[in-house]
Design a protein around this motif. Structure first.
Motif, PDB file in Angstrom:
ATOM      1  N   MET A  51       0.837  -1.195   0.000  1.00 23.14           N
ATOM      2  CA  MET A  51       0.000   0.000   0.000  1.00 23.14           C
ATOM      3  C   MET A  51       0.872   1.245   0.000  1.00 23.14           C
ATOM      4  SD  MET A  51      -1.540  -0.144   3.860  1.00 23.14           S
ATOM      5  CE  MET A  51      -1.832  -1.903   3.707  1.00 23.14           C
ATOM      6  N   VAL A  52       0.205   2.388  -0.182  1.00 26.06           N
ATOM      7  CA  VAL A  52       0.880   3.688  -0.196  1.00 26.06           C
ATOM      8  C   VAL A  52       0.214   4.595   0.828  1.00 26.06           C
ATOM      9  CG1 VAL A  52       1.275   5.794  -1.562  1.00 26.06           C
ATOM     10  CG2 VAL A  52       1.571   3.554  -2.615  1.00 26.06           C
ATOM     11  N   ALA A  53       1.019   5.352   1.546  1.00 28.18           N
ATOM     12  CA  ALA A  53       0.519   6.414   2.415  1.00 28.18           C
ATOM     13  C   ALA A  53       0.977   7.738   1.829  1.00 28.18           C
ATOM     14  CB  ALA A  53       1.032   6.259   3.842  1.00 28.18           C
ATOM     15  N   LEU A  54       0.028   8.580   1.438  1.00 27.34           N
ATOM     16  CA  LEU A  54       0.333   9.866   0.806  1.00 27.34           C
ATOM     17  C   LEU A  54       0.022  11.002   1.769  1.00 27.34           C
ATOM     18  CD1 LEU A  54      -1.005   9.690  -2.860  1.00 27.34           C
ATOM     19  CD2 LEU A  54       1.378   9.837  -2.127  1.00 27.34           C
ATOM     20  N   SER A  55       0.940  11.941   1.888  1.00 29.39           N
ATOM     21  CA  SER A  55       0.772  13.078   2.787  1.00 29.39           C
ATOM     22  C   SER A  55       0.759  14.378   2.001  1.00 29.39           C
ATOM     23  CB  SER A  55       1.923  13.109   3.806  1.00 29.39           C
ATOM     24  OG  SER A  55       1.865  14.271   4.607  1.00 29.39           O
ATOM     25  N   SER A  56      -0.132  15.294   2.427  1.00 27.27           N
ATOM     26  CA  SER A  56      -0.133  16.641   1.846  1.00 27.27           C
ATOM     27  C   SER A  56      -0.693  17.622   2.864  1.00 27.27           C
ATOM     28  CB  SER A  56      -0.962  16.696   0.570  1.00 27.27           C
ATOM     29  OG  SER A  56      -0.845  17.978  -0.041  1.00 27.27           O
ATOM     30  N   SER A  57       0.027  18.701   3.068  1.00 33.12           N
ATOM     31  CA  SER A  57      -0.401  19.748   3.987  1.00 33.12           C
ATOM     32  C   SER A  57      -1.007  20.938   3.261  1.00 33.12           C
ATOM     33  CB  SER A  57       0.791  20.229   4.834  1.00 33.12           C
ATOM     34  OG  SER A  57       1.322  19.175   5.610  1.00 33.12           O
ATOM     35  N   ILE A  58      -0.701  21.090   1.975  1.00 28.95           N
ATOM     36  CA  ILE A  58      -1.120  22.259   1.211  1.00 28.95           C
ATOM     37  C   ILE A  58      -2.284  21.875   0.304  1.00 28.95           C
ATOM     38  CG2 ILE A  58      -0.372  24.099  -0.321  1.00 28.95           C
ATOM     39  CD1 ILE A  58       2.514  23.382   0.436  1.00 28.95           C
ATOM     40  N   ALA A  59      -3.419  22.524   0.489  1.00 36.16           N
ATOM     41  CA  ALA A  59      -4.621  22.152  -0.264  1.00 36.16           C
ATOM     42  C   ALA A  59      -4.443  22.304  -1.765  1.00 36.16           C
ATOM     43  CB  ALA A  59      -5.812  22.982   0.211  1.00 36.16           C
ATOM     44  N   THR A  60      -3.604  23.229  -2.204  1.00 30.53           N
ATOM     45  CA  THR A  60      -3.437  23.431  -3.642  1.00 30.53           C
ATOM     46  C   THR A  60      -2.781  22.236  -4.333  1.00 30.53           C
ATOM     47  OG1 THR A  60      -1.383  24.631  -3.192  1.00 30.53           O
ATOM     48  CG2 THR A  60      -3.392  25.943  -3.514  1.00 30.53           C
ATOM     49  N   ARG A  61      -2.283  21.278  -3.556  1.00 32.00           N
ATOM     50  CA  ARG A  61      -1.706  20.064  -4.150  1.00 32.00           C
ATOM     51  C   ARG A  61      -2.747  18.974  -4.339  1.00 32.00           C
ATOM     52  NH1 ARG A  61       0.955  22.218  -6.807  1.00 32.00           N
ATOM     53  NH2 ARG A  61       1.793  20.197  -7.487  1.00 32.00           N
ATOM     54  N   LEU A  62      -4.012  19.243  -4.015  1.00 32.29           N
ATOM     55  CA  LEU A  62      -5.033  18.198  -4.105  1.00 32.29           C
ATOM     56  C   LEU A  62      -5.271  17.682  -5.520  1.00 32.29           C
ATOM     57  CD1 LEU A  62      -7.599  19.340  -1.399  1.00 32.29           C
ATOM     58  CD2 LEU A  62      -6.085  17.349  -1.331  1.00 32.29           C
ATOM     59  N   PRO A  63      -5.281  18.530  -6.552  1.00 29.91           N
ATOM     60  CA  PRO A  63      -5.403  17.951  -7.899  1.00 29.91           C
ATOM     61  C   PRO A  63      -4.277  16.976  -8.220  1.00 29.91           C
ATOM     62  CG  PRO A  63      -5.922  20.282  -7.951  1.00 29.91           C
ATOM     63  CD  PRO A  63      -5.370  20.010  -6.579  1.00 29.91           C
ATOM     64  N   THR A  64      -3.067  17.298  -7.778  1.00 23.50           N
ATOM     65  CA  THR A  64      -1.941  16.379  -7.968  1.00 23.50           C
ATOM     66  C   THR A  64      -2.130  15.127  -7.137  1.00 23.50           C
ATOM     67  OG1 THR A  64      -0.483  18.273  -8.356  1.00 23.50           O
ATOM     68  CG2 THR A  64       0.574  16.189  -7.836  1.00 23.50           C
ATOM     69  N   ALA A  65      -2.644  15.293  -5.908  1.00 23.17           N
ATOM     70  CA  ALA A  65      -2.924  14.129  -5.069  1.00 23.17           C
ATOM     71  C   ALA A  65      -3.935  13.208  -5.743  1.00 23.17           C
ATOM     72  CB  ALA A  65      -3.441  14.593  -3.708  1.00 23.17           C
ATOM     73  N   HIS A  66      -4.943  13.798  -6.379  1.00 20.75           N
ATOM     74  CA  HIS A  66      -5.949  12.993  -7.087  1.00 20.75           C
ATOM     75  C   HIS A  66      -5.291  12.155  -8.177  1.00 20.75           C
ATOM     76  CE1 HIS A  66     -10.116  12.995  -9.275  1.00 20.75           C
ATOM     77  NE2 HIS A  66      -9.835  11.831  -8.740  1.00 20.75           N
ATOM     78  N   ALA A  67      -4.389  12.766  -8.919  1.00 20.60           N
ATOM     79  CA  ALA A  67      -3.689  12.027  -9.974  1.00 20.60           C
ATOM     80  C   ALA A  67      -2.856  10.894  -9.388  1.00 20.60           C
ATOM     81  CB  ALA A  67      -2.804  12.978 -10.774  1.00 20.60           C
ATOM     82  N   PRO A 110     -11.222  19.320   6.794  1.00 18.18           N
ATOM     83  CA  PRO A 110     -11.792  18.880   8.069  1.00 18.18           C
ATOM     84  C   PRO A 110     -12.388  17.481   7.951  1.00 18.18           C
ATOM     85  CG  PRO A 110     -12.482  21.128   7.531  1.00 18.18           C
ATOM     86  CD  PRO A 110     -11.819  20.582   6.308  1.00 18.18           C
ATOM     87  N   GLN A 111     -12.010  16.614   8.896  1.00 17.12           N
ATOM     88  CA  GLN A 111     -12.482  15.224   8.888  1.00 17.12           C
ATOM     89  C   GLN A 111     -12.173  14.502   7.569  1.00 17.12           C
ATOM     90  OE1 GLN A 111     -14.975  17.751  10.134  1.00 17.12           O
ATOM     91  NE2 GLN A 111     -13.618  17.399  11.875  1.00 17.12           N
ATOM     92  N   GLY A 112     -11.152  14.976   6.866  1.00  9.85           N
ATOM     93  CA  GLY A 112     -10.739  14.305   5.636  1.00  9.85           C
ATOM     94  C   GLY A 112     -11.774  14.345   4.538  1.00  9.85           C
ATOM     95  N   ARG A 113     -12.536  15.439   4.457  1.00 13.11           N
ATOM     96  CA  ARG A 113     -13.665  15.497   3.521  1.00 13.11           C
ATOM     97  C   ARG A 113     -13.245  15.319   2.063  1.00 13.11           C
ATOM     98  NH1 ARG A 113     -15.828  21.529   4.514  1.00 13.11           N
ATOM     99  NH2 ARG A 113     -17.300  20.986   2.864  1.00 13.11           N
ATOM    100  N   TYR A 114     -12.017  15.724   1.721  1.00 14.65           N
ATOM    101  CA  TYR A 114     -11.595  15.609   0.331  1.00 14.65           C
ATOM    102  C   TYR A 114     -10.985  14.242   0.019  1.00 14.65           C
ATOM    103  CZ  TYR A 114     -12.138  20.611   0.956  1.00 14.65           C
ATOM    104  OH  TYR A 114     -12.639  21.847   1.280  1.00 14.65           O
ATOM    105  N   ALA A 115     -10.637  13.482   1.039  1.00 16.39           N
ATOM    106  CA  ALA A 115     -10.082  12.150   0.804  1.00 16.39           C
ATOM    107  C   ALA A 115     -11.107  11.269   0.098  1.00 16.39           C
ATOM    108  CB  ALA A 115      -9.653  11.524   2.121  1.00 16.39           C
ATOM    109  N   LYS A 116     -12.330  11.280   0.582  1.00 13.19           N
ATOM    110  CA  LYS A 116     -13.386  10.477  -0.042  1.00 13.19           C
ATOM    111  C   LYS A 116     -13.718  10.999  -1.426  1.00 13.19           C
ATOM    112  CE  LYS A 116     -18.082   8.748   0.705  1.00 13.19           C
ATOM    113  NZ  LYS A 116     -19.255   8.734   1.629  1.00 13.19           N
ATOM    114  N   LEU A 117     -13.787  12.327  -1.571  1.00 14.94           N
ATOM    115  CA  LEU A 117     -14.119  12.915  -2.860  1.00 14.94           C
ATOM    116  C   LEU A 117     -13.119  12.501  -3.930  1.00 14.94           C
ATOM    117  CD1 LEU A 117     -15.825  14.980  -4.522  1.00 14.94           C
ATOM    118  CD2 LEU A 117     -14.177  16.721  -3.794  1.00 14.94           C
TER     119      LEU A 117
END
Length: 364
Positions: free
Chosen positions: A157-173, A194-201
């Protein structure tokens, strides 16, 4: 005279005391004392995981708070982070942290463009303590290199970390690419909301708010392997309007046009020196970046949280938050033909207080 042994402090009190001592060393840029403190604590049978998460991570949070309040400079923040990273390294090589691999293999990495590597490093060390074989890949890992690593190592498995929201499109990829080769992804970090709302999205297989919670989640059982092609980009239908693409690709032009017009909309800018003007341009670039990310996620709340945070940061640095509404208005004018963008910008403007902030970040 009593010869009884004085009562020992509770473990939590020892950790509180150690955190204060470590903060003093970090604030003084005393790397030697910082590493000595954590090594001595481990020599005295302190739990390595507690030292990592209840002491070093706690001090690092304080570093961020002090920077936000303008009580330490960017250079001091970087120096403090470097010392905390050295403290983590000291823990990792101490005999108390030596463990036998009893679980699978996991790659821990930061999303490409994410330079805050310490949270991921803390997770990597905690997972090692819990018996995982960990490949820590560090900050700013390009997705193709991450996928090549997965092919080579056959990680579970992979554990991905990001603190900066502007990296979310890259995280999605990155999430999509990992799942395409049947590797599940756990994500964490402030970027996921908050509560990882974008992780599920964005289709992540799991989310955890911190390193301890992530290790606990994985201890309950492995994440199921996704089937090849499991995650696709058609799960964000709002992107069909191309607003994100326009703002993202045209960000430099948008910043330039707004910056040029801002002097008339906000006359105080005419007195700015070169450094202040440079920082204003940087702030505008951040505004456009967060707008683009809010468009990607179709979430105005991400943008309003950023704007209210920015107002507090500006005031802490002696810049009136009143400079933000004119900039947002000009940007809305540039994007008047884009309904989602203008709606998000209006929400950001409404989130700002009508009364100015005081230096303490409260309303006057």
């Amino acid at each position: 005279m009593s010869t009884s042994t004085p009562p020992r402090l509770p473990r939590s009190a020892h950790l509180d005391q150690l955190a204060e001592q470590l903060w003093d060393a970090v604030a003084a840029a005393d790397e030697y004392t910082a590493t000595r403190l954590v090594l001595c604590a481990l020599d005295d049978d302190a739990d390595p995981e507690a030292v990592l998460l209840d002491v070093i991570a706690r001090v690092q949070c304080r570093v961020g708070e002090e920077w936000a309040a303008n009580r330490i400079s960017v250079a001091q923040e970087h120096a403090a982070t470097a010392i905390n990273e050295r403290a983590v390294a000291a823990v990792s090589v101490h005999p108390a942290a030596r463990t036998t691999v009893t679980r699978g293999r996991i790659a821990v990495a930061c999303v490409d463009g994410e330079w805050h590597g310490l949270p991921a490093r803390l997770l990597a060390e905690v997972l090692k303590l819990r018996g995982w074989r960990v490949d820590y890949l560090g900050a700013q890992v390009p997705t193709p290199h991450l996928i090549a690593h997965l092919h080579r190592t056959r990680a579970d498995m992979v554990a991905l970390s990001s603190s900066i929201a502007t990296r979310l499109p890259t995280a999605h990829a990155a999430i999509t690419a990992c799942q395409a080769v049947s590797v599940p992804v756990l994500v964490g970090g402030a970027a996921f909301g908050p509560q990882g709302r974008y992780a599920k999205l964005l289709g992540a297989d799991a989310w955890a708010p911190d390193a301890r919670a992530a290790a606990d989640r994985l201890a309950r059982g492995p994440l199921p392997r996704p089937q090849a092609g499991h995650q696709q980009f058609d799960d964000l239908p709002h992107l069909d309007d191309q607003e994100y693409t326009f703002v993202f690709r045209g960000s430099a032009s948008l910043v330039r046009h707004v910056f040029t017009a801002l002097e008339d909309a906000y006359p105080a800018m005419r007195t700015y020196d070169d450094l202040q003007r440079e920082r204003t341009a940087e702030d505008l670039a951040h505004v456009v970046e967060f707008l683009a990310t809010a468009l990607y996620l179709d979430d105005p709340d991400l943008f309003t949280r950023f704007i209210t945070w920015t107002a507090q940061i500006l005031v802490a640095r002696g810049v009136p938050a009143m400079s933000l509404p004119p900039a947002l208005g000009l940007l809305a004018g540039e994007l008047k033909d884009f309904p989602r963008a203008t709606r998000i910008l209006r929400a950001g403007t409404r989130s700002l207080p009508t009364a100015p902030f005081t230096a303490a970040g409260k309303h006057a």
